[in-house]
Write a protein that holds these residues in place. Structure first.
Motif: not given
Lengths: 370, 150
Positions: A302, A321, B57, B60, B82-87
């Motif tokens: 990230r 990503t 979320l 995933l 964790e997802s595509v967008k965020a942790v």
């Protein structure tokens, strides 16, 4: 909710249709409806619809409009023919990137050219201030059309067919999208139709008066478009290796490091802001270069993760990503040139875990029909 | 595989997890659930994340869980999802020692979406300090918190 945020003409529609709304650059925007992955894949396989009304839409009029744009853009503008659109940068005196923009030379049907810029939402006010500082000596009017208009991106292999149906049925514009070449646009009444996008797919973007936005959006949905949020817009542009301001671009990064030297034109473009600094930078080897990384495993590097070579820091991740199309973790990073060759094996420190990565060619994804 | 230090009926290999009734569980503010039970005089906790959290979320892609034997502390991070967008960090609602980990989960994250209160459990903990348990919410209080966030 969030009274202080700007709302696009479609914001209420998004909220009423289950979108998760977030603050993005001061705008109340949909990040996703159900699933980023499904919205992403719908755009790759059929048609995704994106509300991009938050993007700044500026219009330049007056006798010195072209000369002013030639002054503030790194790309030569006066040679554009009516209908043409170009990617350009706006640099400061040191050659740092203030924004990346599209400049439109639209043909309103008379002899004049209608000059427009589409700029990043996060940089709109900064640029308006910048232009104000640099307009003395130019007879130019600068109009900010952002709040009075909407902008919708229709992207994907079926995008042109879906958008054409809506343009025809609603008599929005008399144009054949298939005949409009890439990076050109038409202006009819108050509607701009352009063959542009930020997803790596074919498609078009429509700028139109705010009061028409909901009706056009709903007709696009009925024509098979799947509403997609900023989450999918980000993963799509990342797979296509398109830079995003605040990640791959900022005032400390120069265009050559970013791999955007094509957007800096010195020839027949003598007086643009940043020219001297950029001339020097163009002749030097860059201190760092933008590369693509593919990581092992399922964990995505990230922004701000360190890139390491045998434990030594050689760069930093700017975006990353888990790629919905490729099903592997991908990232863009700036690394030292000597470790930037395709095939180089490095690691990324993902919150204390050193994960193996390989430098791979950009873009990560390219559609096959082009 | 890890050796298990504590044996209890719910931890046996091959035991199919039964979906728990969310109304009987306890919750923390960061959307983890806890199922408490007594086994041979020890207080045991099964820990998972709630359907509300899983829905928030979406997409995933990755999960990291601790090894058996790890000490976890109430309110502190023990893993991440964790997802595509965020942790997102996963916080422990209890203090104790991890005695079992849902090893199948990181490779089958769809289980978490399909059955967050059953096969989607994350870890089982032998509680060593009960003082934090009184801070957990019941179902009604947790639903109220979710309504405020939705």
């Amino acid at each position: 909710m969030n009274e202080s945020l700007n709302k696009t003409p479609l914001a209420a529609w998004h909220a009423a249709h289950g979108a998760r709304m977030v603050d993005f650059a001061g705008w109340w925007m949909p990040v996703q409806y159900e699933s980023i992955t499904r919205e992403h894949l719908a755009t790759r396989e059929a048609v995704g619809l994106f509300d991009i009304s938050h993007m700044g839409r500026l219009r330049f009029a007056g006798p010195d409009a072209v000369r002013f744009l030639d002054r503030v853009l790194t790309r030569r503008v006066h040679t554009l023919r009516p209908g043409q659109i170009r990617y350009s940068l706006i640099a400061n005196e040191a050659g740092g990137i203030l924004d990346d923009v599209l400049v439109y030379a639209l043909d309103p049907g008379d002899d004049a050219v209608d000059w427009r810029l589409v700029v990043n939402a996060s940089n709109r006010q900064k640029l308006l201030d910048w232009f104000e500082q640099h307009r003395s000596g130019f007879d130019v009017e600068i109009h900010d059309d952002t709040l009075a208009s909407a902008m919708i991106a229709v992207q994907g292999p079926n995008a042109l067919a879906a958008a054409q149906r809506v343009l025809d049925e609603m008599q929005l514009a008399d144009c054949r999208l298939q005949e409009l070449t890439y990076y050109t646009g038409v202006l009819q009444a108050d509607v701009v139709v352009s063959r542009t996008g930020y997803t790596g797919e074919d498609g078009c973007e429509l700028a139109l008066p705010a009061e028409q936005a909901v009706a056009v959006w709903e007709r696009l949905v009925e024509s098979g478009g799947r509403p997609a949020g900023l989450g999918a817009r980000d993963t799509l542009r990342l797979e296509a290796a398109m830079p995003l301001y605040g990640h791959e671009l900022d005032e400390t990064i120069d265009p050559f490091q970013a791999g955007l030297g094509f957007a800096v034109q010195f020839k027949d473009h003598p007086e643009f802001i940043g020219r001297d600094a950029l001339r020097q930078l163009a002749d030097q080897p860059p201190a760092r270069v933008r590369v693509g990384l593919r990581a092992e495993g399922r964990r995505a590097p990230r922004q701000h993760c360190a890139v390491l070579d045998k434990g030594e820091r050689v760069g930093e991740v700017t975006s990353g990503t888990f790629s919905p199309t490729l099903q592997v973790p991908i990232a863009m990073a700036y690394v030292r040139p000597e470790r930037s060759e395709v095939g180089a094996r490095l690691t990324v420190d993902i919150r204390g875990n050193e994960v193996p990565v390989e430098v791979v060619p950009l873009p990560f994804y390219q559609r096959t029909d082009r | 595989m890890f050796s298990r230090r504590v044996e209890s009926p719910v931890l046996k290999e091959g035991t199919k997890a039964v979906s728990l009734n969310p109304e009987t569980l306890l919750y923390d503010e960061s959307h983890e659930w806890v199922h408490l039970e007594e086994a041979s005089g020890q207080k045991m906790a099964t820990v998972g994340i709630t359907d509300f959290a899983v829905e928030q979320l979406t997409d995933l892609t990755f999960m990291e869980l601790p090894a058996v034997g790890t000490q976890v502390v109430a309110g502190e991070e023990f893993g991440e999802v964790e997802s595509v967008k965020a942790v997102s960090p996963i916080y422990s609602p209890v203090t104790g020692e991890v005695v079992a980990v849902n090893e199948t989960l990181p490779d089958r994250l769809e289980v978490l979406s399909n059955d967050p209160y059953g096969e989607g459990w994350l870890i089982k903990v032998r509680i060593t300090d009960e003082t934090s348990l009184s801070e957990l919410m019941d179902y009604a209080a947790y639903r109220k918190q979710c309504e405020g966030e939705a």
